[in-house]
Scaffold this active site. Structure first.
Site, mmCIF file in Angstrom:
data_model
loop_
_atom_site.group_PDB
_atom_site.id
_atom_site.type_symbol
_atom_site.label_atom_id
_atom_site.label_comp_id
_atom_site.label_asym_id
_atom_site.label_seq_id
_atom_site.Cartn_x
_atom_site.Cartn_y
_atom_site.Cartn_z
ATOM 1 C CE LYS A 65 41.224 28.411 61.928
ATOM 2 N NZ LYS A 65 40.501 27.363 61.218
ATOM 3 C CB CYS A 78 29.984 23.640 60.422
ATOM 4 S SG CYS A 78 30.562 24.661 59.113
ATOM 5 N N PRO A 101 29.810 20.418 51.666
ATOM 6 C CG PRO A 101 29.007 20.423 49.481
ATOM 7 C CD PRO A 101 29.159 21.287 50.691
ATOM 8 C CG ASP A 111 38.022 32.339 56.707
ATOM 9 O OD1 ASP A 111 36.835 31.983 56.592
ATOM 10 O OD2 ASP A 111 38.969 31.525 56.699
ATOM 11 C CB ILE A 144 32.896 31.570 50.196
ATOM 12 C CG1 ILE A 144 33.740 32.599 49.420
ATOM 13 C CG2 ILE A 144 33.636 30.248 50.335
ATOM 14 C CD1 ILE A 144 34.222 32.178 48.064
HETATM 15 C C1 UD1 Z 1 38.896 26.671 53.906
HETATM 16 C C2 UD1 Z 1 39.261 27.334 55.196
HETATM 17 C C3 UD1 Z 1 38.131 28.231 55.685
HETATM 18 C C4 UD1 Z 1 37.748 29.228 54.588
HETATM 19 C C5 UD1 Z 1 37.457 28.499 53.284
HETATM 20 C C6 UD1 Z 1 37.201 29.442 52.103
HETATM 21 C C7 UD1 Z 1 40.729 25.699 56.219
HETATM 22 C C8 UD1 Z 1 40.956 24.740 57.319
HETATM 23 N N1 UD1 Z 1 39.538 26.305 56.188
HETATM 24 O O1 UD1 Z 1 37.767 25.840 54.170
HETATM 25 O O2 UD1 Z 1 38.569 28.939 56.842
HETATM 26 O O3 UD1 Z 1 36.592 29.939 54.977
HETATM 27 O O4 UD1 Z 1 38.583 27.667 52.928
HETATM 28 O O5 UD1 Z 1 38.257 30.309 51.941
HETATM 29 O O6 UD1 Z 1 41.600 25.942 55.418
HETATM 30 N N2 UD1 Z 1 32.504 22.989 48.508
HETATM 31 C C9 UD1 Z 1 31.731 22.092 47.797
HETATM 32 N N3 UD1 Z 1 32.212 20.822 47.624
HETATM 33 C C10 UD1 Z 1 33.426 20.433 48.102
HETATM 34 C C11 UD1 Z 1 34.207 21.359 48.803
HETATM 35 C C12 UD1 Z 1 33.727 22.644 48.993
HETATM 36 O O7 UD1 Z 1 30.627 22.419 47.353
HETATM 37 O O8 UD1 Z 1 33.811 19.271 47.900
HETATM 38 C C13 UD1 Z 1 31.984 24.379 48.745
HETATM 39 C C14 UD1 Z 1 31.763 24.641 50.235
HETATM 40 O O9 UD1 Z 1 30.520 24.165 50.666
HETATM 41 C C15 UD1 Z 1 31.873 26.139 50.303
HETATM 42 C C16 UD1 Z 1 32.907 26.470 49.218
HETATM 43 O O10 UD1 Z 1 32.961 25.321 48.378
HETATM 44 O O11 UD1 Z 1 30.666 26.749 49.978
HETATM 45 C C17 UD1 Z 1 34.285 26.777 49.776
HETATM 46 O O12 UD1 Z 1 34.779 25.663 50.440
HETATM 47 P P1 UD1 Z 1 36.330 25.314 50.512
HETATM 48 O O13 UD1 Z 1 37.118 26.259 49.668
HETATM 49 O O14 UD1 Z 1 36.480 23.861 50.276
HETATM 50 O O15 UD1 Z 1 36.623 25.641 52.028
HETATM 51 P P2 UD1 Z 1 37.322 24.727 53.122
HETATM 52 O O16 UD1 Z 1 38.528 24.080 52.542
HETATM 53 O O17 UD1 Z 1 36.290 23.880 53.785
#
Ligand code: UD1
Length: 421
Positions: A22, A118, A124, A308, A330
């Site tokens: 996915k 969410c 963010p 996950d 995370i």
């Molecule tokens: C992706 C996955 C999700 C998985 C996650 C971590 C998809 C569609 N989703 O989510 O299933 O749980 O990776 O493996 O691929 N963060 C910031 N600033 C940002 C971006 C992220 O602070 O600009 C923080 C988030 O709040 C979170 C952490 O970084 O605490 C991880 O986020 P990220 O790796 O970006 O996860 P997603 O890409 O949203």
């Protein structure tokens, strides 16, 4: 609303085919926005999140046709009409923010709604924004939308993330494929879905090196062309079904599974006393005798233990011999499954980012509420070994990420059915 009823007891035997990922598919689909030529994905999973991304692409004027029973997605962004990703679609699924980088690279501007928080945390987008700004984009937040423009086009840059965000790595990598010059992304995420995206982008003519390591180099090109790309195996679906025999007992072969997708997870299974064997067709998992042993788990970016799979692992540890501590590094609010597991008789205490799970002899079936995608499936797994009936409500979360979950589990002997309302 539909519910799923699981009647516990009975070992599992047989095989389960693992679908395309996915999370990989949700980032490969926006890659179509980077080229005028068609992009075709094979081994696509049949999930409601994929339909939501199809809807989003359609709202931008891209075509995404689902062929061969949904396993092939034929997309074309020849006639894009809009660079506006609307709140009504983006709020349904955070991965919608992955259109930002491609739209900005292709059009020189984009308006993408901020997805909002969410259930599992604030999530963010600062790293996505700062990375694109380093490449010359001007990004402003107005009316809940990120208004991004790159009047002079995007330029290659060196950008180091302070956290290896999966989504930010994907957005920046896609944008950099069409930027002028070289982009070096430091402290990049190393997840298999990133490697899959880079492989697809290379097939489209992009020049990318270092994917799978924490430094990715992207040499911008003038244009990308069409390609056909198979979506990588879903390591989270794989890990989830590997836990089914680990919890219920028996032996299940997960077809298409590979150790390198779930290395850290397999180490924990091994420590818990679960037998995992590589076969020609996938991974065979067996729990032959006795209780599993307690193990401590800390979630980390890949190659660490995936967040996950934390909820599903907790479901197994509820009946382990001893006390396990799970640390969630995370997402700040990812233990919502714990109180539901407690309703089934588990002994769990949550303190901030830690959960202490004291193993009990048996769980007991109960009506429980699914709160997010991975939490939902952890309750189904727990129900497989619980005494009596577990009724999982709000199962629409499951449809986002697990295709045919009832069929797959009943094919290995689980007593599980979906009750339609
Ligand atoms: C992706 C996955 C999700 C998985 C996650 C971590 C998809 C569609 N989703 O989510 O299933 O749980 O990776 O493996 O691929 N963060 C910031 N600033 C940002 C971006 C992220 O602070 O600009 C923080 C988030 O709040 C979170 C952490 O970084 O605490 C991880 O986020 P990220 O790796 O970006 O996860 P997603 O890409 O949203």
């Amino acid at each position: 609303m539909d519910s799923i009823v699981v009647t516990g007891g009975g070992e599992l035997q047989g095989e389960i085919p693992i679908a395309g990922a996915k999370n990989a598919c949700l980032t490969l689909m926006p890659a179509t926005l980077l080229s005028e030529e068609p992009l075709t994905l094979t081994n696509a999973p049949r999930l409601s999140d994929i339909k939501t991304m199809t809807e989003l692409l359609a709202s931008l004027g891209a075509e995404a046709k689902s062929l061969q029973n949904g396993q092939v997605l034929a997309m074309s962004s020849h006639d894009l009409t809009s660079a506006h990703a609307d709140y009504d679609i983006v709020r349904k699924m955070r991965a919608s923010n992955l259109v930002l980088g491609p739209l900005l690279a292709r059009f020189g501007h984009a308006e993408v709604s901020l997805p909002g928080g969410c259930a599992i945390g604030a999530r963010p987008m600062d790293l996505h924004i700062h990375g694109l700004e380093a490449m010359g984009a001007e990004i402003e937040l107005r009316d809940g939308y990120l208004h991004a423009k790159a009047p002079k086009g995007l330029k290659g840059a060196v950008y180091e993330m302070n956290f290896a965000s999966v989504g930010a790595t994907e957005n920046i990598m896609m944008a950099a494929t069409l930027a002028k010059g070289t982009t070096v992304l430091k402290n990049a995420a190393r997840e298999p879905e990133i490697v899959d995206l880079a492989t697809c982008l290379r097939a489209m003519g992009a020049q990318i090196d270092g994917d799978g390591t924490s430094e990715i180099t992207i040499q911008g090109v003038d244009r990308l062309h069409g390609a056909t790309h198979p979506v990588v195996t879903d390591r989270i679906e794989l890990g989830t079904y590997m836990l089914a025999p680990a919890i219920a007992g028996g032996e299940v072969e997960c077809i298409g599974g590979r150790i390198e997708l779930v290395g850290a997870f397999c180490e924990k299974l091994d420590a818990a006393g679960i037998h995992v064997e590589e076969t020609k067709r996938g991974l065979k998992v067996a729990r032959r005798n006795g209780r599993v042993s307690a193990v401590d788990v800390t979630t980390e970016p890949f190659p660490g233990f995936p967040t996950d799979l934390q909820a599903q692992m907790m479901a197994m540890l509820c009946t382990a011999d001893g006390t396990s501590v799970l640390e969630e590094k995370i997402f700040e609010n990812r233990f919502m499954h714990a109180p539901e597991l407690v309703r089934m008789g588990a002994d769990i205490e949550v303190h901030g980012g830690h959960a202490t799970v004291r193993g009990v002899d048996k769980l007991k079936g109960a009506p429980v509420m699914a709160t997010d995608l991975r939490a939902s499936v952890s309750l189904i797994l727990a129900g497989l070994a619980a005494e009596g009936e577990t009724v999982v409500n709000r199962v629409y979360h499951l449809d986002r990420g697990y295709e045919k979950v009832v069929r797959k589990l009943s094919s290995v002997g689980a007593r599980i059915e979906r009750i339609k309302e």
